[in-house]
Design an enzyme around this catalytic site. Sequence first.
Site, PDB file in Angstrom:
ATOM      1  N   TYR A   1      77.155 -45.966 -18.686  1.00 39.66           N
ATOM      2  CA  TYR A   1      76.124 -44.964 -18.988  1.00 39.66           C
ATOM      3  C   TYR A   1      74.735 -45.511 -18.663  1.00 39.66           C
ATOM      4  O   TYR A   1      73.942 -44.867 -17.967  1.00 39.66           O
ATOM      5  CB  TYR A   1      76.235 -44.592 -20.464  1.00 39.66           C
TER       6      TYR A   1
ATOM      7  N   ASP B   1      76.432 -24.190 -18.140  1.00 43.61           N
ATOM      8  CA  ASP B   1      77.226 -25.297 -18.685  1.00 43.61           C
ATOM      9  C   ASP B   1      78.652 -25.129 -18.166  1.00 43.61           C
ATOM     10  O   ASP B   1      79.037 -24.046 -17.734  1.00 43.61           O
ATOM     11  CB  ASP B   1      77.211 -25.266 -20.224  1.00 43.61           C
ATOM     12  N   ILE B   2      79.424 -26.207 -18.253  1.00 34.01           N
ATOM     13  CA  ILE B   2      80.818 -26.130 -17.823  1.00 34.01           C
ATOM     14  C   ILE B   2      81.647 -25.362 -18.839  1.00 34.01           C
ATOM     15  O   ILE B   2      82.715 -24.859 -18.539  1.00 34.01           O
ATOM     16  CB  ILE B   2      81.374 -27.558 -17.576  1.00 34.01           C
TER      17      ILE B   2
ATOM     18  N   GLY C   1      73.855 -27.949 -18.565  1.00 29.44           N
ATOM     19  CA  GLY C   1      74.175 -28.728 -19.770  1.00 29.44           C
ATOM     20  C   GLY C   1      73.522 -28.097 -20.993  1.00 29.44           C
ATOM     21  O   GLY C   1      73.195 -28.771 -21.967  1.00 29.44           O
TER      22      GLY C   1
ATOM     23  N   LYS D   1      71.985 -44.411 -15.833  1.00 24.12           N
ATOM     24  CA  LYS D   1      70.615 -43.988 -16.145  1.00 24.12           C
ATOM     25  C   LYS D   1      69.600 -44.795 -15.337  1.00 24.12           C
ATOM     26  O   LYS D   1      68.621 -44.253 -14.817  1.00 24.12           O
ATOM     27  CB  LYS D   1      70.337 -44.123 -17.650  1.00 24.12           C
TER      28      LYS D   1
ATOM     29  N   ASN E   1      79.945 -26.029 -12.947  1.00 22.84           N
ATOM     30  CA  ASN E   1      80.103 -27.483 -12.979  1.00 22.84           C
ATOM     31  C   ASN E   1      78.912 -28.074 -12.221  1.00 22.84           C
ATOM     32  O   ASN E   1      78.639 -27.663 -11.081  1.00 22.84           O
ATOM     33  CB  ASN E   1      81.421 -27.850 -12.293  1.00 22.84           C
TER      34      ASN E   1
ATOM     35  N   GLY F   1      74.784 -28.460 -24.844  1.00 25.21           N
ATOM     36  CA  GLY F   1      74.862 -29.761 -25.497  1.00 25.21           C
ATOM     37  C   GLY F   1      73.900 -29.896 -26.661  1.00 25.21           C
ATOM     38  O   GLY F   1      73.177 -28.951 -27.005  1.00 25.21           O
ATOM     39  N   GLN F   2      73.904 -31.091 -27.271  1.00 29.05           N
ATOM     40  CA  GLN F   2      73.063 -31.332 -28.456  1.00 29.05           C
ATOM     41  C   GLN F   2      71.596 -31.031 -28.144  1.00 29.05           C
ATOM     42  O   GLN F   2      70.929 -30.330 -28.909  1.00 29.05           O
ATOM     43  CB  GLN F   2      73.214 -32.797 -28.921  1.00 29.05           C
TER      44      GLN F   2
ATOM     45  N   ILE G   1      68.760 -39.311 -30.533  1.00 26.40           N
ATOM     46  CA  ILE G   1      68.191 -38.036 -30.978  1.00 26.40           C
ATOM     47  C   ILE G   1      68.988 -37.509 -32.172  1.00 26.40           C
ATOM     48  O   ILE G   1      70.220 -37.404 -32.111  1.00 26.40           O
ATOM     49  CB  ILE G   1      68.212 -36.985 -29.845  1.00 26.40           C
TER      50      ILE G   1
HETATM   51  N1  LIG Z   1      71.552 -37.174 -27.583  1.00 24.52           N
HETATM   52  C1  LIG Z   1      70.949 -38.334 -27.435  1.00 24.52           C
HETATM   53  O1  LIG Z   1      70.752 -39.072 -28.420  1.00 24.52           O
HETATM   54  C2  LIG Z   1      70.446 -38.770 -26.077  1.00 24.52           C
HETATM   55  C3  LIG Z   1      69.727 -39.973 -25.978  1.00 24.52           C
HETATM   56  C4  LIG Z   1      69.290 -40.399 -24.730  1.00 24.52           C
HETATM   57  C5  LIG Z   1      69.507 -39.613 -23.600  1.00 24.52           C
HETATM   58  N2  LIG Z   1      70.218 -38.432 -23.730  1.00 24.52           N
HETATM   59  C6  LIG Z   1      70.448 -37.656 -22.502  1.00 24.52           C
HETATM   60  O2  LIG Z   1      70.081 -36.284 -22.688  1.00 24.52           O
HETATM   61  C7  LIG Z   1      70.968 -35.460 -21.938  1.00 24.52           C
HETATM   62  C8  LIG Z   1      71.618 -34.448 -22.863  1.00 24.52           C
HETATM   63  O3  LIG Z   1      72.301 -35.166 -23.881  1.00 24.52           O
HETATM   64  P1  LIG Z   1      73.087 -34.434 -25.070  1.00 24.52           P
HETATM   65  O4  LIG Z   1      73.072 -35.360 -26.220  1.00 24.52           O
HETATM   66  O5  LIG Z   1      72.606 -33.055 -25.233  1.00 24.52           O
HETATM   67  O6  LIG Z   1      74.562 -34.470 -24.456  1.00 24.52           O
HETATM   68  P2  LIG Z   1      75.819 -33.560 -24.878  1.00 24.52           P
HETATM   69  O7  LIG Z   1      77.040 -34.348 -24.524  1.00 24.52           O
HETATM   70  O8  LIG Z   1      75.657 -33.050 -26.257  1.00 24.52           O
HETATM   71  O9  LIG Z   1      75.670 -32.323 -23.882  1.00 24.52           O
HETATM   72  C9  LIG Z   1      75.966 -32.404 -22.513  1.00 24.52           C
HETATM   73  C10 LIG Z   1      76.321 -31.006 -22.038  1.00 24.52           C
HETATM   74  O10 LIG Z   1      76.663 -31.093 -20.665  1.00 24.52           O
HETATM   75  C11 LIG Z   1      77.805 -30.285 -20.454  1.00 24.52           C
HETATM   76  N3  LIG Z   1      78.561 -30.786 -19.315  1.00 24.52           N
HETATM   77  C12 LIG Z   1      79.411 -31.836 -19.272  1.00 24.52           C
HETATM   78  N4  LIG Z   1      79.953 -31.952 -18.060  1.00 24.52           N
HETATM   79  C13 LIG Z   1      79.427 -30.960 -17.304  1.00 24.52           C
HETATM   80  C14 LIG Z   1      79.598 -30.552 -15.966  1.00 24.52           C
HETATM   81  N5  LIG Z   1      80.442 -31.196 -15.144  1.00 24.52           N
HETATM   82  N6  LIG Z   1      78.888 -29.494 -15.517  1.00 24.52           N
HETATM   83  C15 LIG Z   1      78.059 -28.816 -16.335  1.00 24.52           C
HETATM   84  N7  LIG Z   1      77.862 -29.150 -17.626  1.00 24.52           N
HETATM   85  C16 LIG Z   1      78.542 -30.205 -18.102  1.00 24.52           C
HETATM   86  C17 LIG Z   1      78.633 -30.395 -21.725  1.00 24.52           C
HETATM   87  O11 LIG Z   1      79.527 -29.294 -21.842  1.00 24.52           O
HETATM   88  C18 LIG Z   1      77.529 -30.400 -22.781  1.00 24.52           C
HETATM   89  O12 LIG Z   1      77.245 -29.090 -23.230  1.00 24.52           O
HETATM   90  C19 LIG Z   1      71.948 -36.383 -21.228  1.00 24.52           C
HETATM   91  O13 LIG Z   1      71.474 -36.703 -19.950  1.00 24.52           O
HETATM   92  C20 LIG Z   1      71.900 -37.625 -22.092  1.00 24.52           C
HETATM   93  O14 LIG Z   1      72.258 -38.774 -21.361  1.00 24.52           O
HETATM   94  C21 LIG Z   1      70.695 -38.014 -24.930  1.00 24.52           C
END
Ligand SMILES: NC(=O)c1ccc[n+]([C@@H]2O[C@H](COP(=O)([O-])OP(=O)(O)OC[C@H]3O[C@@H](n4cnc5c(N)ncnc54)[C@H](O)[C@@H]3O)[C@@H](O)[C@H]2O)c1
Length: 312
Positions: free
Chosen positions: A144, A36-37, A10, A148, A54, A13-14, A174
């Site tokens: 969700y 990442d996927i 992942g 968690k 994946n 992601g953000q 975040i």
């Molecule tokens: N951003 C927030 O505010 C926040 C708050 C609380 C918890 N979180 C947790 O932090 C973690 C990261 O969050 P984020 O905001 O970066 O999420 P995001 O959606 O920005 O990134 C998730 C990443 O996972 C990848 N992904 C999706 N499906 C996939 C798969 N099947 N195999 C491999 N990769 C895959 C996506 O391509 C993406 O790059 C998550 O567990 C989220 O629940 C985030």
Amino acid sequence: MPGETILIIGACGQIGAELTMFLRHQYGGSNIIAADIKAPGGELLESGPFEEINVLDQAGIAGIIDKYKVTQIYNMAAMLSATGERFPHKAWELNMEGLINTLELAREKNIRKMYWPSSIAAFGPTTPKVDTPQITIMEPNTIYGISKQAGERWCEWYHQKFGLDVRSLRYPGIISYKTQPGGGTTDYAVDIYFKAKAQGAYTCFLAHDMMLPMMYMPDAIRATVELMEASADKISVRSSYNLAAMSFNPAMVGESIRKYMPDFKLDYEIDFRQKIAETWPGSIDDHQARQDWGWKHAYDLDAMTKDMLDHV
Ligand SMILES: NC(=O)c1ccc[n+]([C@@H]2O[C@H](COP(=O)([O-])OP(=O)(O)OC[C@H]3O[C@@H](n4cnc5c(N)ncnc54)[C@H](O)[C@@H]3O)[C@@H](O)[C@H]2O)c1
């Protein structure tokens, strides 16, 4: 930490993208395997190894662990709150099976440490909303949040049953400017800065007084790495630590932006995400993280606003 090879799933992601770059600067690009996927572009691709995988493909991840002799796994792949309500079964599959796959691989392959993030979404409408304690009522009512909460139980179970060194934080919302947010309920607090700079105005999907716990990305990354670098005897929570920096509502962000952009206009068109936000805490008691491994946040709302407006 010398000798460590870290796999981040992942990583595009953000949070994953900034975490990967932070760890690459700290440990050297070749020791941090981004996965990442979807394939990334730019510095994430150029600064170290990338594997397209994946998180549901357990055999594929096993191959990557063997190929690079991975010693730590960070599983950041998930479907977030707002998107999860639209695709509940997919969210459950990704969030639960993805976690269990990596826990099982960590056990089988003697991974030294694993990280997986939980969220304030693991709480629910019956949880005390002010200074939400570490241990409290948790009846989440989004898919969700349910994933968690169940994920936290799985982490603790793997620790108790197999001694797996798995660590976790309950992130608040975040806020960051480098990568777009991924479909969460707190995304407004990112969009508002982009729209303030681009258009001088923003229409918010949460109510003006919807207080939520939030954190600026540099604090979230530092918390994650500090937790992972703490010695194991300091980690008393093996489900997931409460973590906090600040709490604010959309009106307060508007006021903060107006200190730098006096003409900024904020109005409201509330949508389904308000209902999700109403089930979450307004502020978090994170004294356990502060006591156990010395957590201390650096950014409050105005410091974050200044930095966001300087960078977006
Ligand atoms: N951003 C927030 O505010 C926040 C708050 C609380 C918890 N979180 C947790 O932090 C973690 C990261 O969050 P984020 O905001 O970066 O999420 P995001 O959606 O920005 O990134 C998730 C990443 O996972 C990848 N992904 C999706 N499906 C996939 C798969 N099947 N195999 C491999 N990769 C895959 C996506 O391509 C993406 O790059 C998550 O567990 C989220 O629940 C985030």
